[in-house]
Design a protein around this motif. Sequence first.
Motif, PDB file in Angstrom:
ATOM      1  N   PRO A  83      44.606  27.656  32.893  1.00 45.71           N
ATOM      2  CA  PRO A  83      43.158  27.496  33.111  1.00 45.71           C
ATOM      3  C   PRO A  83      42.439  28.829  33.286  1.00 45.71           C
ATOM      4  N   VAL A  84      43.077  29.781  33.964  1.00 43.75           N
ATOM      5  CA  VAL A  84      42.456  31.098  34.154  1.00 43.75           C
ATOM      6  C   VAL A  84      42.310  31.810  32.811  1.00 43.75           C
ATOM      7  N   GLY A 122      38.721  39.295  40.426  1.00 48.11           N
ATOM      8  CA  GLY A 122      39.041  39.433  41.846  1.00 48.11           C
ATOM      9  C   GLY A 122      39.846  38.259  42.367  1.00 48.11           C
ATOM     10  N   ALA A 123      39.445  37.042  41.999  1.00 51.25           N
ATOM     11  CA  ALA A 123      40.193  35.856  42.426  1.00 51.25           C
ATOM     12  C   ALA A 123      41.587  35.835  41.823  1.00 51.25           C
ATOM     13  N   ALA A 124      41.705  36.254  40.563  1.00 51.34           N
ATOM     14  CA  ALA A 124      43.008  36.252  39.886  1.00 51.34           C
ATOM     15  C   ALA A 124      43.980  37.227  40.535  1.00 51.34           C
ATOM     16  N   CYS A 125      43.461  38.318  41.110  1.00 47.12           N
ATOM     17  CA  CYS A 125      44.345  39.271  41.791  1.00 47.12           C
ATOM     18  C   CYS A 125      45.071  38.616  42.965  1.00 47.12           C
ATOM     19  N   TYR A 126      44.429  37.649  43.612  1.00 46.83           N
ATOM     20  CA  TYR A 126      45.039  36.963  44.755  1.00 46.83           C
ATOM     21  C   TYR A 126      45.902  35.768  44.342  1.00 46.83           C
ATOM     22  N   LEU A 127      45.710  35.262  43.123  1.00 46.36           N
ATOM     23  CA  LEU A 127      46.252  33.959  42.757  1.00 46.36           C
ATOM     24  C   LEU A 127      47.770  33.890  42.882  1.00 46.36           C
ATOM     25  N   PHE A 128      48.498  34.746  42.179  1.00 44.67           N
ATOM     26  CA  PHE A 128      49.951  34.650  42.198  1.00 44.67           C
ATOM     27  C   PHE A 128      50.585  35.215  43.472  1.00 44.67           C
ATOM     28  N   PRO A 129      50.019  36.258  44.111  1.00 46.39           N
ATOM     29  CA  PRO A 129      50.526  36.611  45.441  1.00 46.39           C
ATOM     30  C   PRO A 129      50.380  35.465  46.442  1.00 46.39           C
ATOM     31  N   MET A 144      41.338  28.358  46.623  1.00 51.53           N
ATOM     32  CA  MET A 144      41.669  29.118  47.817  1.00 51.53           C
ATOM     33  C   MET A 144      41.611  30.618  47.557  1.00 51.53           C
ATOM     34  N   SER A 145      42.125  31.052  46.415  1.00 56.00           N
ATOM     35  CA  SER A 145      42.074  32.481  46.102  1.00 56.00           C
ATOM     36  C   SER A 145      40.637  32.933  45.872  1.00 56.00           C
ATOM     37  N   SER A 146      39.796  32.064  45.309  1.00 58.09           N
ATOM     38  CA  SER A 146      38.381  32.405  45.120  1.00 58.09           C
ATOM     39  C   SER A 146      37.665  32.549  46.460  1.00 58.09           C
ATOM     40  N   ARG A 147      37.926  31.628  47.388  1.00 56.93           N
ATOM     41  CA  ARG A 147      37.303  31.723  48.708  1.00 56.93           C
ATOM     42  C   ARG A 147      37.798  32.966  49.443  1.00 56.93           C
ATOM     43  N   PHE A 148      39.092  33.259  49.318  1.00 65.27           N
ATOM     44  CA  PHE A 148      39.640  34.438  49.978  1.00 65.27           C
ATOM     45  C   PHE A 148      38.996  35.703  49.407  1.00 65.27           C
ATOM     46  N   ALA A 149      38.773  35.724  48.102  1.00 68.14           N
ATOM     47  CA  ALA A 149      38.152  36.894  47.470  1.00 68.14           C
ATOM     48  C   ALA A 149      36.744  37.125  47.996  1.00 68.14           C
ATOM     49  N   LEU A 153      35.803  40.727  51.047  1.00 66.46           N
ATOM     50  CA  LEU A 153      35.253  41.523  49.955  1.00 66.46           C
ATOM     51  C   LEU A 153      35.854  42.928  49.903  1.00 66.46           C
ATOM     52  N   ALA A 154      36.131  43.508  51.073  1.00 66.41           N
ATOM     53  CA  ALA A 154      36.697  44.860  51.081  1.00 66.41           C
ATOM     54  C   ALA A 154      38.049  44.873  50.374  1.00 66.41           C
ATOM     55  N   GLY A 155      38.888  43.898  50.690  1.00 58.95           N
ATOM     56  CA  GLY A 155      40.183  43.802  50.030  1.00 58.95           C
ATOM     57  C   GLY A 155      40.037  43.535  48.542  1.00 58.95           C
ATOM     58  N   THR A 156      39.070  42.697  48.177  1.00 59.83           N
ATOM     59  CA  THR A 156      38.845  42.393  46.763  1.00 59.83           C
ATOM     60  C   THR A 156      38.411  43.640  46.004  1.00 59.83           C
ATOM     61  N   VAL A 157      37.545  44.433  46.614  1.00 62.25           N
ATOM     62  CA  VAL A 157      37.105  45.683  45.979  1.00 62.25           C
ATOM     63  C   VAL A 157      38.289  46.622  45.781  1.00 62.25           C
ATOM     64  N   ILE A 158      39.168  46.699  46.774  1.00 67.53           N
ATOM     65  CA  ILE A 158      40.358  47.553  46.653  1.00 67.53           C
ATOM     66  C   ILE A 158      41.236  47.085  45.498  1.00 67.53           C
TER      67      ILE A 158
END
Length: 222
Positions: A83-84, A122-129, A144-149, A153-158
């Motif tokens: 889907p991604v 940004g959401a995809a960076c969190y998805l598989f971890p 869940m990864s989208s909400r976390f992103a 925001l600071a972590g998402t930017v990194i």
Amino acid sequence: MLSGTFSARAYSFFDTLLWIAGLNLLWIVFTLLGLGVFGAGPATAAAQIAVRKRAAGDAAPLLRSFPAAYFRNFLKANMLSLPVVAVAAALVLNWNYFSHGSGLFPQLMAAGIFLAAIFLAGAACYLFPMYARYELPVPQYLPMSSRFAVRHLAGTVILLFVSAAVLYASSCLPGLIPFFSIGAWLYLTGWLCDRFFTANDESVAAAAEPAMHPALQGASTA
């Protein structure tokens, strides 16, 4: 003492580089084994599971653990990744269409699609971890990864900065791609996400503890 410390750090550094190179090679091989689009998801899942184990100090042999994780998670990982990939492809096609249009409306649409693509990245960076760390129903991982992103925001930017840096280095030195680029991105994003998730879990646990012990909270206030 300093010499011993330097030697230990140098050994750890080069051992990590070798491990990343092995991860890079395995990801490419098993992605090709799944005919690309059907292999990338399981290979990424296997890689992030391996990264999390290494971050936790588990020295499981990569050559043995990676294939096992790849085949064990083949179906679920494709349910996550396809889907991604489909959404990313739609965003690229639409951006390509509107960015070549003239007038205000096409340019606004192109800008909006570009922002949506950044959010998806940004959401995809969190998805598989997140998949490697938490047991959730498959449809819940992307929301869940989208909400976390959004909430972190600071972590998402990194994570986006790391991804951009790897892409830039790979474009300047294409020879890095078959040896280090993919493995480095997987390792860095997986390691960072593991730290972000740990910090989030600790903060959630700390916030929930007073609610679990209202009598103790009242006694401490008194």
